[in-house]
Design a protein around this motif. Sequence first.
Motif, PDB file in Angstrom:
ATOM      1  N   LEU A  94     -72.800  25.453 -15.381  1.00  0.00           N
ATOM      2  CA  LEU A  94     -73.665  26.303 -14.564  1.00  0.00           C
ATOM      3  C   LEU A  94     -72.793  27.115 -13.623  1.00  0.00           C
ATOM      4  O   LEU A  94     -71.936  26.583 -12.927  1.00  0.00           O
ATOM      5  CB  LEU A  94     -74.645  25.452 -13.747  1.00  0.00           C
ATOM      6  N   ASP A  95     -73.035  28.430 -13.590  1.00  0.00           N
ATOM      7  CA  ASP A  95     -72.190  29.285 -12.750  1.00  0.00           C
ATOM      8  C   ASP A  95     -72.974  30.515 -12.318  1.00  0.00           C
ATOM      9  O   ASP A  95     -73.816  31.026 -13.051  1.00  0.00           O
ATOM     10  CB  ASP A  95     -70.937  29.706 -13.523  1.00  0.00           C
ATOM     11  N   VAL A 105     -77.477  33.442 -12.394  1.00  0.00           N
ATOM     12  CA  VAL A 105     -76.995  32.083 -12.626  1.00  0.00           C
ATOM     13  C   VAL A 105     -77.100  31.817 -14.119  1.00  0.00           C
ATOM     14  O   VAL A 105     -78.186  31.963 -14.704  1.00  0.00           O
ATOM     15  CB  VAL A 105     -77.795  31.041 -11.833  1.00  0.00           C
ATOM     16  N   ALA A 106     -75.996  31.472 -14.738  1.00  0.00           N
ATOM     17  CA  ALA A 106     -75.949  31.277 -16.183  1.00  0.00           C
ATOM     18  C   ALA A 106     -75.724  29.817 -16.535  1.00  0.00           C
ATOM     19  O   ALA A 106     -75.074  29.080 -15.788  1.00  0.00           O
ATOM     20  CB  ALA A 106     -74.830  32.128 -16.788  1.00  0.00           C
ATOM     21  N   CYS A 132     -81.553  28.390  -8.402  1.00  0.00           N
ATOM     22  CA  CYS A 132     -80.890  27.300  -9.122  1.00  0.00           C
ATOM     23  C   CYS A 132     -81.909  26.262  -9.587  1.00  0.00           C
ATOM     24  O   CYS A 132     -81.833  25.766 -10.720  1.00  0.00           O
ATOM     25  CB  CYS A 132     -79.834  26.649  -8.234  1.00  0.00           C
ATOM     26  N   GLN A 133     -82.853  25.945  -8.728  1.00  0.00           N
ATOM     27  CA  GLN A 133     -83.881  24.966  -9.077  1.00  0.00           C
ATOM     28  C   GLN A 133     -84.718  25.469 -10.245  1.00  0.00           C
ATOM     29  O   GLN A 133     -85.031  24.722 -11.175  1.00  0.00           O
ATOM     30  CB  GLN A 133     -84.778  24.704  -7.864  1.00  0.00           C
ATOM     31  N   ILE A 154     -70.107  22.559 -12.430  1.00  0.00           N
ATOM     32  CA  ILE A 154     -70.567  23.633 -11.554  1.00  0.00           C
ATOM     33  C   ILE A 154     -69.398  24.232 -10.782  1.00  0.00           C
ATOM     34  O   ILE A 154     -68.287  23.696 -10.793  1.00  0.00           O
ATOM     35  CB  ILE A 154     -71.651  23.139 -10.578  1.00  0.00           C
ATOM     36  N   ASP A 155     -69.669  25.323 -10.086  1.00  0.00           N
ATOM     37  CA  ASP A 155     -68.609  26.034  -9.360  1.00  0.00           C
ATOM     38  C   ASP A 155     -68.449  25.560  -7.935  1.00  0.00           C
ATOM     39  O   ASP A 155     -67.757  26.202  -7.139  1.00  0.00           O
ATOM     40  CB  ASP A 155     -68.894  27.534  -9.381  1.00  0.00           C
ATOM     41  N   GLY A 156     -69.080  24.476  -7.564  1.00  0.00           N
ATOM     42  CA  GLY A 156     -68.996  23.984  -6.199  1.00  0.00           C
ATOM     43  C   GLY A 156     -70.187  24.359  -5.357  1.00  0.00           C
ATOM     44  O   GLY A 156     -70.265  24.001  -4.172  1.00  0.00           O
ATOM     45  N   SER A 157     -71.138  25.090  -5.937  1.00  0.00           N
ATOM     46  CA  SER A 157     -72.332  25.507  -5.205  1.00  0.00           C
ATOM     47  C   SER A 157     -73.186  24.299  -4.816  1.00  0.00           C
ATOM     48  O   SER A 157     -73.560  23.488  -5.660  1.00  0.00           O
ATOM     49  CB  SER A 157     -73.162  26.463  -6.081  1.00  0.00           C
TER      50      SER A 157
END
Length: 235
Positions: A94-95, A105-106, A132-133, A154-157
Motif C-alpha cells: 500500500l502506497d 493510494v494504490a 486509506c480506510q 506500507i510507506d510508514g503512513s
Amino acid sequence: MRRLQGREELVPPTYRALQDEATLGEAALEQSLAGVAMRRYGETMPDLLGIPDELPVTHVSRSTVSRRFLAEAGAILAEVLHRPLSERYLVVFLDGLALGEHQVVAAVGVTEAGQKRVLALWEGVTESREVCQALVEDLAARGLSAQHGLLVVIDGSKALAAAVRAVWGERALIQRCVCHKARNVLEKLPRSLQGMVRRRLARAWGEADAAAAALSLQALADRLDETGYAEAAAR
C-alpha cells in the motif's frame, strides 16, 4: 458518394473505419498507451485502422481521440478495480502517490504463485485516514482476506497502518517498506554521509539473521544520534 454510372452508393474505407466505434476506441487506446501524442494521431491511425497510406486520416479531431481513450481506459480500469479478489494473496503493498493536485493510494498484491497484480486505486486530496480506510475496506469487501495471515507493506503512513489494523486486525503483519525507510533517513543527512548510510542499511537488511540485522541497525542509529543527526536516527 455514387459511381458515375448507376446509383450504387460507395462507402470510402476511411469513413467505414472511422465509423467503427470499437475499432476506433481500441486504436486510440493503443496509440495513447504507446506514448503517441494526441496531435500525432494522424501518423499512426492509418496502420491501426487498416487504412491505405494514400488516404490520410484527417477526419478525427484530437479531442475525439482523447475522448475515445478515456472511454476505453475507463472501462478497463473499472473492470480491474471491481473484480473479485478470490485468490489468496500473501503480500499487499500500500502506497500513496502524488499526481498533480491529487493523492492516489494504490494497492498491489502478490499471489501464492508470486504474481503481482494491481488491486485498487483510491483517490483523495490527501493520504487521509478516511481514504486509506475506504481502500482497505474495499479490498476486504471484494474478498481479500487475512484469515491465514497477510503481510502488508506500507510507506510508514500512520493512516494506512490504522486502516489495516481496523479492517484485518492482528492477522495482518505490517512491515515498513525499506525503500521508503532509506529515503526518509537519507533526506535528513548531508550528501557526504548518504553513501555510507545507504550501504550500512543495505548490509543490515541483507542479513540472514534478524537479531544480527537489528543490532546492526541500532548501532547505525546510535552513531547518527551521537554525531548530531538525531532526526535521521529517529527515522
